[in-house]
Design an enzyme around this catalytic site. Structure first.
Site, PDB file in Angstrom:
ATOM      1  N   HIS A 120       9.024  -9.631   7.472  1.00 24.81           N
ATOM      2  CA  HIS A 120       8.220  -9.361   6.286  1.00 24.81           C
ATOM      3  C   HIS A 120       9.033  -9.255   5.003  1.00 24.81           C
ATOM      4  O   HIS A 120       8.468  -9.166   3.921  1.00 24.81           O
ATOM      5  CB  HIS A 120       7.363  -8.106   6.510  1.00 24.81           C
ATOM      6  CG  HIS A 120       6.221  -8.374   7.436  1.00 24.81           C
ATOM      7  ND1 HIS A 120       4.927  -8.407   7.007  1.00 24.81           N
ATOM      8  CD2 HIS A 120       6.187  -8.663   8.761  1.00 24.81           C
ATOM      9  CE1 HIS A 120       4.129  -8.686   8.026  1.00 24.81           C
ATOM     10  NE2 HIS A 120       4.879  -8.837   9.104  1.00 24.81           N
ATOM     11  N   ASP A 124       5.043 -12.656   4.104  1.00 20.01           N
ATOM     12  CA  ASP A 124       3.978 -11.680   4.267  1.00 20.01           C
ATOM     13  C   ASP A 124       3.180 -12.027   5.519  1.00 20.01           C
ATOM     14  O   ASP A 124       2.901 -13.201   5.777  1.00 20.01           O
ATOM     15  CB  ASP A 124       3.076 -11.719   3.023  1.00 20.01           C
ATOM     16  CG  ASP A 124       1.969 -10.704   3.093  1.00 20.01           C
ATOM     17  OD1 ASP A 124       0.884 -11.068   3.583  1.00 20.01           O
ATOM     18  OD2 ASP A 124       2.187  -9.556   2.663  1.00 20.01           O
TER      19      ASP A 124
END
Length: 147
Positions: A120, A124
């Site tokens: 991440h 995303d």
């Protein structure tokens, strides 16, 4: 990296090669600029070199995204680890037959599990999920990749 979105100029695809000494990764450079035949040939070469222990540091380092194909081991699905500052890893499971209800009919269909793990810091999770949605369409209809 901060909060800026960075678009890479190329995709270096890591392909996991399973050896008697454990897994190694061969890197397919600029995969986004190659056709299916060139990719297949280069993956085959990386696999052979990896199994023979002949991958050079250039051929085995870096990479944007890794692919771990567990289908030869009969593994249905797995949660892949993300290595070496890569954006993510996709695990490919073995194709299995499953039942599908179609109206009043019961049919047998082939099922393939793909699992994406994302770092991440680079990708995303929602973007990764959207990417997998498109990947699903390509797997279900491979000809659409050529259009």
């Amino acid at each position: 990296m901060g909060s800026a979105v960075r678009r890479l100029k190329h995709v270096d695809l890591c392909v996991e090669v399973f050896t008697n000494q454990g897994p190694v990764f061969g890197v397919l450079r600029n995969a986004d600029r190659k056709g299916i035949e060139a990719i297949a040939e280069e993956v085959s070469d990386l696999d052979a070199k990896g199994k023979a222990g002949l991958l050079t540091p250039e051929e085995s380092s870096g990479g944007t995204l890794a692919i771990s194909d567990l289908s030869d081991f009969g593994v249905k699905n797995s949660t892949p680890l993300v290595f070496n500052n890569q954006a993510g890893t996709i695990a490919i499971g073995a194709v299995q037959q499953s039942a599908k209800i179609d109206g009043d009919d019961l049919k047998v269909q082939n099922t393939l599990f793909l699992t994406l793990s994302c770092d991440h810091r680079h990708v995303d999770g929602a973007v990764g999920a959207q990417w997998m949605k498109h990947m699903k369409k390509f797997v279900e209809n491979p000809v659409s990749m050529l259009l």
